[in-house]
Design an enzyme around this catalytic site. Structure first.
Site, short mmCIF file in Angstrom:
data_model
loop_
_atom_site.label_atom_id
_atom_site.label_comp_id
_atom_site.label_asym_id
_atom_site.label_seq_id
_atom_site.Cartn_x
_atom_site.Cartn_y
_atom_site.Cartn_z
N LEU A 9 9.37 -10.69 36.87
CA LEU A 9 8.96 -12.05 36.52
C LEU A 9 9.45 -12.36 35.11
CD1 LEU A 9 5.22 -12.19 37.71
CD2 LEU A 9 7.31 -12.39 39.06
N ILE A 11 13.05 -14.12 32.83
CA ILE A 11 14.41 -13.75 32.44
C ILE A 11 14.75 -14.38 31.08
CG2 ILE A 11 15.47 -15.56 33.89
CD1 ILE A 11 16.90 -12.01 33.28
N GLY A 12 13.74 -14.31 30.20
CA GLY A 12 13.97 -14.67 28.79
C GLY A 12 14.59 -13.48 28.07
N ASN A 13 14.41 -13.41 26.75
CA ASN A 13 15.03 -12.33 25.98
C ASN A 13 14.61 -10.94 26.45
OD1 ASN A 13 16.63 -13.87 24.32
ND2 ASN A 13 14.98 -14.22 22.85
N ILE A 14 13.31 -10.77 26.72
CA ILE A 14 12.82 -9.44 27.11
C ILE A 14 13.29 -9.12 28.54
CG2 ILE A 14 10.79 -7.99 27.43
CD1 ILE A 14 11.38 -8.80 24.52
N GLU A 129 3.35 0.24 28.48
CA GLU A 129 3.86 0.87 27.25
C GLU A 129 4.44 -0.17 26.28
OE1 GLU A 129 4.24 4.46 26.12
OE2 GLU A 129 4.32 3.02 24.49
N ILE A 136 8.54 2.01 20.93
CA ILE A 136 7.90 3.27 20.51
C ILE A 136 7.00 3.78 21.63
CG2 ILE A 136 6.40 4.34 18.79
CD1 ILE A 136 7.09 1.95 16.92
N ASP A 201 -1.46 -11.28 16.95
CA ASP A 201 -0.64 -10.38 17.75
C ASP A 201 -1.03 -8.92 17.48
OD1 ASP A 201 2.05 -9.81 19.25
OD2 ASP A 201 2.24 -8.69 17.38
N LYS A 205 -2.82 -5.88 20.02
CA LYS A 205 -2.30 -4.52 20.18
C LYS A 205 -3.35 -3.49 19.76
CE LYS A 205 2.44 -6.16 19.52
NZ LYS A 205 3.47 -6.49 18.51
#
Lengths: 433, 433
Positions: A9, A11-14, A129, A136, A201, A205
C-alpha cells in the site's frame, strides 16, 4: 524456489525505496535465503502520475481491497502513513489472514495493541521495524538477540529533522528559523514541520519502544513532550562551553517497575556516545540487565534505509512461511509486565535566565532553590558582549529534581523583582553507566 | 510450557555469565517467549573447585560426551574456547543432532565452514553471535534484519583490551608498557596478552565478519595484521593534534567483488562515530547498499554481555524447536558469493620519521614519494621539546596508496643519509560516507 507474494500500500518515497531495496538486493536475498520475493500488487491511487520509477503498470491497483482480499498474497506492506485509513487496512488484512509489515509509527503507537491482538487471533504476524529508527534494526534486536535482558533505560535520538537542525545550529551558529528554512529547501524538513519539531514524531516512536522494552502502554499523548522551537543558539553555545551538546532526546527509565519518560531538548555530555550522533542520523542507546549499554546508530529515515527495514521484516516472515511450522505469535508490544507509568520522573536540568545585575542576586536564587530542596551542581553568572547590567545571563544546572518541583521554584524565582526573564529549561543527560 | 534442555561446556567466567544471564532473565524469557529453558548439564573438569556461583552439583559432568550423547539435550553451548578440543566437541554434537551455540571466535574462524556443513547435513543449527563483539547483536542483524543489503564496508573496534590500552594512553599520556601493566592488574588484559595486543583476536573476528558480509573465506592468517605494541604516545599526540584518535581497526572493503582487509592501528577522524568508542567498548560500523551506514556499539567482552549474546542464540533456536517446521539451514557463513580476496588494498597512511634538520630534506622526501606516484595530503616538520637538529620529527599523511608501494618508497627514504629512523606507519580512516 518458493515464491512469496507481497502486496504494497503506497508508492510514495518510502514505497519506492522499498521496491528499489528489493530489486537491488534480489540476488543477495535469493542466494542467502533461497527465497524469491515479489511485490505483485501496489496501491496507487494515481496510476497515471509519473513516479520516477520503472514499475510495470499492471502491478498498480487503485483499491486497497484488491490487495487485502487477494488470496494469492501472503504479506501486505503498509506504507501510506497516518493513523487512518492505514489502521483499517491493516486490520482488514490481518482478518483476511495476511501477515502485515508497516513503517507507520503513528498507527502502531495509536493502535498497536488492537492490531497485535488481531494478528494473534488470525495466526499471522505483524512487524514494524521501520517504524522506529528507520534502517536501524533496533526492534528486531530487542525482541530476538536481547530478549534475555530486563531493560532499565532507553535514550533515543529518534527524529532526523530535529537532529539536523540542532547540528547545523551548533556548527554554523545559525538561528532555528534560518536552519529550518534551509532544511525545508533541502528536503530534510516537511513544509509543515510541526510533527517533527514539536517532538510528536519522537513521542510516537518512544511509545513503541516503551512497550517493547518495559511492557507498559504509554500513549504518545501521555508522554511529556517538548519540541526544539524554543532552543536558542545561546543555549547551544553555553552548552558547548560546559561540555555538552543539545539534542532532542526521547528517554525512558524503568526503576523497579516504575516507568518514567519524556521527549525534550536536552544537554548531552560530550563524553556520551549519543553526543556524536549528528545531522540526519538517529541512534538508540539502551541499557539491559546482562548486556549493559548498547547503542545502535544509523539513518533514521530516507527511502532506502527505511526500505531495508521493511524488507528485513518481509524476509523474516517469508522464511517462516517457507519453513512451515507454527508462527511465534508471542506479542512484541507488551502491556502486561507489571510495570506502571509514572510520569516524567526526576532529572537534572539546565536553566538559563536573565537578571538585573545587582549584589545578592545569585544568593537569592540559591535560597529559593534550597527552600524547594533543589540542589545545584553548578551556577554561573556571566557577562557576554550583548549583556548589560539590566540583563545578565545566569545559568545553573540542578541535580536530579522532579520537574513539577523545579517548575514551582522557577515560578517563584520569576516573580522576583531582579528577574527579567526565564529563557530556557532543558534536561541534562550525563554519560550512561 | 515446553522445556528446552541445554548442555553447557565450560564454567569459567563466560560460562558463569551465561548461567547468570539465564537465571536473571528467566521471568522475562518465560513472559515474552513462553519458553522454559534449563541448563541441565555442565562440563566441569574440576567439580570440587569453588566456582563462586550457586549451581547444583548434580548438573556437573566431567566428560563432554555425557552432554554430546545425551538424547534429552536439545542444544549444546560451547564455552571452553580455543580451537581444540572445542571443534571436535561441536562437530560431534552436530553429528548427534544437537543444535550448537558457541562464543568461540578462534574455532569458528578456523573451522566454521566444516561445522556449518555438518549442521546442514544433520539438519540442525549452528549459531555464534557471541564470537564477534560480545554482547553486540551484530551477526544477528546482518543475517536477519539487514539481509536485503549488499555490504560494501566494515570497520570494527573488535578488541576491548587494546581499545582500553589506547584510550588510557590518550587520556593519561602514559606509555604502552605502563598502561598494559595497569590493564593486567585490573583484569582487562590477560597475563599473556599476545592474542589481543598483536591483533590476532581481532583478525579472528574480522574473518567471521568478512564471510558473513561479503561471502568470501579469508582465514585469520591471511589477514594483514599489525598489533598495537609499536604505537607510541607521540603518535597518539600527533594524531590528536591533526584531529584523529588512534584505534586498532579491523577493516574490510568489498569493491565490485574484490575484498580487501587488514587489522592495524589506525588514525580515525574525530568526526567519525568510531572515534567516540572508548575503553573496553567495541563497535562495528557497516555500510550496506540500502541501509547506508550503521554502527553497533557495546561491551565486546565480559561474562554478562557475552552471556546475553549466547542466550539470544539459545532462545532463537528454542523458539524454532517449539514451533516445529523445518529449520532454516541456509548457511550464514558464505564462501561462494563470487567475491575474491585481494589482499590489503589501498589506504591512506600516516608516516612518522626522524630526520637530521637540514635544508632540502622535505623536498627530498617529497621527490622520492612522487617518483612512486604517492600523493601527499599533508606533510609537517615539527620541532618539539625533545627534538634537536640531529633528530627532528617529520609526519606526513598520504592519499590512497597500495601498502606495498608505500613500503618500497619508505625503504628508499630510509636509505637517505638525512633519515635517522622511520618511527611508525599507521592507517588513516576518514569519516565514512
Amino acid at each position: 524456489m518458493r515464491k512469496i507474494k507481497v502486496g504494497m500500500l503506497g508508492i510514495g518515497n518510502i514505497g519506492k525505496g522499498t521496491y528499489r531495496t528489493l530489486e537491488m538486493g534480489r540476488k543477495k536475498i535469493e542466494d542467502t535465503t533461497g527465497l524469491s520475493i515479489e511485490i505483485v500488487k501496489i496501491l496507487n491511487r494515481h496510476p497515471d502520475r509519473d513516479r520516477g520509477i520503472d514499475i510495470p503498470r499492471e502491478k498498480y491497483v487503485t483499491d486497497a481491497y484488491d490487495i487485502i482480499n487477494d488470496p494469492d498474497i501472503d504479506i501486505m506492506i503498509e506504507l501510506i502513513g497516518g493513523i487512518e485509513p492505514a489502521t483499517t487496512y491493516m486490520a482488514d488484512a490481518l482478518r483476511a489472514g495476511k501477515h502485515v509489515v508497516t513503517a507507520n509509527k503513528a498507527a502502531v503507537a495509536a493502535n498497536g495493541r488492537m492490531l497485535q491482538q488481531l494478528a494473534q487471533e488470525n495466526q499471522v504476524l505483524l512487524r514494524f521495524e521501520a517504524s522506529v529508527g528507520g534502517g536501524i534494526p533496533i526492534l528486531n534486536a530487542i525482541t530476538t538477540a536481547l530478549v534475555s535482558n530486563e531493560f532499565t533505560e532507553v535514550l533515543g535520538i529518534l527524529n532526523g529533522t530535529t537532529n539536523y537542525i540542532l547540528t547545523q545550529m551548533a556548527e554554523n551558529g545559525a538561528s532555528y528559523e534560518d536552519v529550518l528554512k534551509e532544511a525545508q529547501r533541502m528536503g530534510f524538513a516537511e513544509a509543515d514541520p510541526t510533527a517533527d519539531v514539536e517532538g510528536l514524531d519522537a513521542a510516537n516512536k518512544l511509545s513503541i519502544l516503551i512497550s517493547l522494552l518495559f511492557g507498559v502502554g504509554v500513549s504518545p499523548e501521555e508522554i511529556p513532550t517538548k519540541g526544539i522551537t524554543t532552543v536558542d543558539k545561546v543555549d547551544i553555545e553555553f552548552a558547548k562551553e560546559f561540555g555538552y551538546k543539545v539534542k532532542l532526546l526521547a528517554s525512558a527509565k524503568n526503576v523497579n517497575g516504575h516507568v518514567t519518560c519524556n521527549v525534550e531538548p536536552s544537554l548531552v555530555s560530550q563524553e556520551h556516545p549519543l553526543a556524536s550522533v549528528n545531522n540526519e542520523f538517529n541512534a538508540v542507546y539502551v541499557t539491559g540487565s546482562a548486556v549493559d549499554s548498547l547503542m545502535f546508530y544509523g539513518k533514521g529515515a530516507g527511502p532506502l534505509p527505511t526500505g531495508s527495514a521493511v524488507m528485513g521484516d518481509v524476509i523474516s516472515i517469508a522464511r517462516k512461511i517457507e519453513k512451515g511450522g507454527a508462527y511465534d505469535l508471542q506479542p512484541h508490544l507488551r502491556y502486561d509486565a507489571g510495570a506502571v507509568f509514572d510520569g516524567e520522573g526526576a532529572n537534572q536540568y539546565y536553566v538559563r535566565m536573565n537578571v538585573i545585575d545587582r549584589p545578592g542576586v545569585l544568593g537569592s536564587i540559591a535560597t529559593t532553590l534550597g527552600a524547594h530542596r533543589i540542589s545545584i551542581e553548578t551556577m554561573t553568572q556571566r557577562a557576554n558582549p550583548s549583556s548589560s547590567r539590566e540583563s545578565m545571563p545566569i545559568i545553573f544546572i540542578t541535580y536530579d529534581v522532579e520537574k513539577t518541583v523545579l517548575d514551582e521554584a522557577i515560578r517563584e524565582i520569576r516573580e522576583s523583582s531582579y528577574v527579567k526573564s526565564i529563557e530556557n529549561v532543558l534536561r541534562v543527560e550525563r554519560i550512561g553507566q
